[in-house]
Design a protein around this motif. Structure first.
Motif, mmCIF file in Angstrom:
data_model
loop_
_atom_site.group_PDB
_atom_site.id
_atom_site.type_symbol
_atom_site.label_atom_id
_atom_site.label_comp_id
_atom_site.label_asym_id
_atom_site.label_seq_id
_atom_site.Cartn_x
_atom_site.Cartn_y
_atom_site.Cartn_z
ATOM 1 N N LEU A 18 -5.868 73.004 -13.014
ATOM 2 C CA LEU A 18 -5.583 73.469 -14.365
ATOM 3 C C LEU A 18 -4.233 72.957 -14.838
ATOM 4 N N LYS A 19 -3.221 73.041 -13.994
ATOM 5 C CA LYS A 19 -1.894 72.561 -14.368
ATOM 6 C C LYS A 19 -1.900 71.046 -14.567
ATOM 7 N N GLU A 20 -2.654 70.337 -13.758
ATOM 8 C CA GLU A 20 -2.786 68.889 -13.952
ATOM 9 C C GLU A 20 -3.308 68.574 -15.345
ATOM 10 N N TRP A 21 -4.386 69.248 -15.691
ATOM 11 C CA TRP A 21 -4.999 69.000 -16.998
ATOM 12 C C TRP A 21 -4.041 69.335 -18.138
ATOM 13 N N LEU A 22 -3.358 70.467 -18.039
ATOM 14 C CA LEU A 22 -2.418 70.860 -19.083
ATOM 15 C C LEU A 22 -1.300 69.827 -19.244
ATOM 16 N N GLU A 24 -1.286 66.655 -18.272
ATOM 17 C CA GLU A 24 -1.775 65.309 -18.587
ATOM 18 C C GLU A 24 -2.295 65.189 -20.016
ATOM 19 N N THR A 25 -2.860 66.263 -20.578
ATOM 20 C CA THR A 25 -3.457 66.181 -21.907
ATOM 21 C C THR A 25 -2.696 66.964 -22.961
ATOM 22 N N ARG A 26 -1.938 67.938 -22.558
ATOM 23 C CA ARG A 26 -1.042 68.735 -23.393
ATOM 24 C C ARG A 26 -1.719 69.314 -24.640
ATOM 25 N N PRO A 27 -2.786 70.101 -24.495
ATOM 26 C CA PRO A 27 -3.368 70.754 -25.668
ATOM 27 C C PRO A 27 -2.383 71.756 -26.262
ATOM 28 N N THR A 28 -2.446 71.941 -27.576
ATOM 29 C CA THR A 28 -1.588 72.931 -28.225
ATOM 30 C C THR A 28 -1.965 74.336 -27.782
ATOM 31 N N VAL A 29 -3.285 74.585 -27.701
ATOM 32 C CA VAL A 29 -3.817 75.880 -27.273
ATOM 33 C C VAL A 29 -4.908 75.628 -26.249
ATOM 34 N N ALA A 49 6.596 77.609 -16.454
ATOM 35 C CA ALA A 49 7.368 76.526 -15.847
ATOM 36 C C ALA A 49 7.025 75.161 -16.437
ATOM 37 N N ILE A 50 5.849 75.029 -17.052
ATOM 38 C CA ILE A 50 5.475 73.758 -17.668
ATOM 39 C C ILE A 50 5.408 73.878 -19.196
ATOM 40 N N GLY A 51 5.962 74.967 -19.729
ATOM 41 C CA GLY A 51 6.129 75.073 -21.174
ATOM 42 C C GLY A 51 5.077 75.852 -21.924
ATOM 43 N N TYR A 52 4.163 76.524 -21.204
ATOM 44 C CA TYR A 52 3.107 77.291 -21.867
ATOM 45 C C TYR A 52 3.367 78.793 -21.748
ATOM 46 N N GLN A 53 3.137 79.508 -22.850
ATOM 47 C CA GLN A 53 3.165 80.958 -22.830
ATOM 48 C C GLN A 53 1.736 81.470 -22.963
ATOM 49 N N ALA A 54 1.479 82.665 -22.448
ATOM 50 C CA ALA A 54 0.098 83.114 -22.322
ATOM 51 C C ALA A 54 -0.068 84.592 -22.625
ATOM 52 N N ILE A 55 -1.285 84.931 -23.057
ATOM 53 C CA ILE A 55 -1.779 86.299 -23.031
ATOM 54 C C ILE A 55 -3.099 86.269 -22.287
ATOM 55 N N TRP A 56 -3.502 87.392 -21.699
ATOM 56 C CA TRP A 56 -4.711 87.388 -20.889
ATOM 57 C C TRP A 56 -5.335 88.770 -20.852
ATOM 58 N N TYR A 239 -12.432 65.417 -15.419
ATOM 59 C CA TYR A 239 -11.804 66.494 -14.651
ATOM 60 C C TYR A 239 -12.825 67.247 -13.797
ATOM 61 N N ARG A 240 -14.094 67.143 -14.126
ATOM 62 C CA ARG A 240 -15.123 67.775 -13.274
ATOM 63 C C ARG A 240 -15.227 67.070 -11.930
ATOM 64 N N GLY A 241 -14.836 65.815 -11.860
ATOM 65 C CA GLY A 241 -14.973 65.050 -10.628
ATOM 66 C C GLY A 241 -13.791 65.135 -9.686
ATOM 67 N N ARG A 242 -12.773 65.874 -10.039
ATOM 68 C CA ARG A 242 -11.606 65.975 -9.167
ATOM 69 C C ARG A 242 -11.844 66.972 -8.026
ATOM 70 N N GLU A 243 -10.991 66.878 -7.031
ATOM 71 C CA GLU A 243 -11.140 67.720 -5.839
ATOM 72 C C GLU A 243 -10.999 69.200 -6.196
ATOM 73 N N LYS A 244 -11.919 70.022 -5.694
ATOM 74 C CA LYS A 244 -11.920 71.470 -5.908
ATOM 75 C C LYS A 244 -11.870 71.811 -7.397
ATOM 76 N N ALA A 245 -12.673 71.088 -8.173
ATOM 77 C CA ALA A 245 -12.713 71.300 -9.615
ATOM 78 C C ALA A 245 -13.584 72.491 -9.971
ATOM 79 N N SER A 246 -13.405 73.013 -11.193
ATOM 80 C CA SER A 246 -14.337 73.978 -11.750
ATOM 81 C C SER A 246 -15.685 73.291 -11.967
ATOM 82 N N ASP A 247 -16.745 74.097 -12.091
ATOM 83 C CA ASP A 247 -18.044 73.516 -12.409
ATOM 84 C C ASP A 247 -18.193 73.236 -13.906
ATOM 85 N N HIS A 248 -17.218 73.677 -14.712
ATOM 86 C CA HIS A 248 -17.118 73.301 -16.118
ATOM 87 C C HIS A 248 -16.029 72.249 -16.263
#
Length: 257
Positions: A18-22, A24-29, A49-56, A239-248
């Motif tokens: 997930l951090k790799e994707w964020l 490497e692609t830097r989506p706004t949201v 630590a990589i510049g994203y703030q979150a709610i969950w 990103y689906r083809g990377r090691e230990k990836a999500s199935d989405h």
């Protein structure tokens, strides 16, 4: 502004990907589904630590949704889908980011069908439609994104015959999704790529990824105010083809300022 959705299938197990994707692609949201952790276990500091703030909105062991924003804190609007006070499943989170209303959605799977799980799915979809209609009528820019667990058309699956009995492809599921589109929402991927053949999910079983046996269930629905500003959309398939990836894999839409 890039708005993305990603069913991460366990945020702790997939955190490096997930951090790799964020980064490497830097989506706004970035809207996440299936974080599969209680609120206190969400790794917010890792994203800060990589510049994203979150709610969950977490839940132990399954479900759970989150919204991450680059450089700003999402302003929480709605936690949980309105319409059923007895529903405790963590499947809906709505926030405002940079003047855009954004919801992270994890719609029920509905299997096995028929049965109570499928009934819950259809009732949830009707609740979503009612709430979405209120947002649409407010005439504000809205993105309802996430794992809808619906294959809208035959061209959204590698083999309609193979999935014919699945809750994701039942006529009632498709009709519920079509009614939302009919209310005036724009399916970003289907609009820009009407020929289909673009998957967002590949099962871990039976070599589905290696054989490209996938289907499209992760959707980005835009209100007219946002659809008019759409400049592009896509699926980060690699990103689906990377090691230990999500199935989405991540799905995104670009919006002009």
């Amino acid at each position: 502004m890039r708005i993305a959705t990603y069913n991460i299938n366990g945020i702790k197990a997939r955190l490096p990907r997930l951090k790799e994707w964020l980064e490497e692609t830097r989506p706004t949201v970035a809207c996440l589904q299936e974080i599969k952790t209680m609120d206190e276990g969400f790794p917010a500091d890792e994203f800060e630590a990589i510049g994203y703030q979150a709610i969950w909105h977490g839940q132990k062991g399954f479900n759970g949704v989150a919204i991450l924003a680059d450089g700003v804190k999402p302003i929480e609007i709605q936690r949980g889908l309105p319409g059923d006070e007895t529903d405790e499943q963590a499947r809906y989170l709505e926030a405002e980011v940079n003047g855009v209303r954004i919801a992270s959605i994890y719609l029920p799977n509905g299997n096995p069908q028929p049965g109570p799980k499928f009934d819950y799915k259809l009732a949830w979809m009707e609740r979503l439609r009612r709430h979405a209609r209120q947002l649409w009528e407010a005439e504000i820019p809205v993105a309802l994104v996430g794992d809808y667990n619906v294959i809208p058309h035959d061209h959204d699956v590698w083999s309609p015959r193979a999935m014919a009995d699945d809750a994701l492809m039942q006529p009632a599921s498709r009709d519920a999704y079509a009614r939302m589109i009919g209310d005036g929402w724009t399916d970003a991927i289907d609009t820009l790529y009407p020929g289909g053949g673009r998957w967002t999910f590949w099962d871990y079983q039976a070599g589905a990824w290696q054989r490209d046996h996938g289907f499209r269930i992760d959707h980005l629905l835009l209100s007219p105010e946002l659809a008019d500003r759409m400049t592009g959309a896509g699926i980060d398939k690699a990103y689906r083809g990377r090691e230990k990836a999500s199935d989405h894999t991540p799905v995104w839409v670009d919006i002009a300022d």
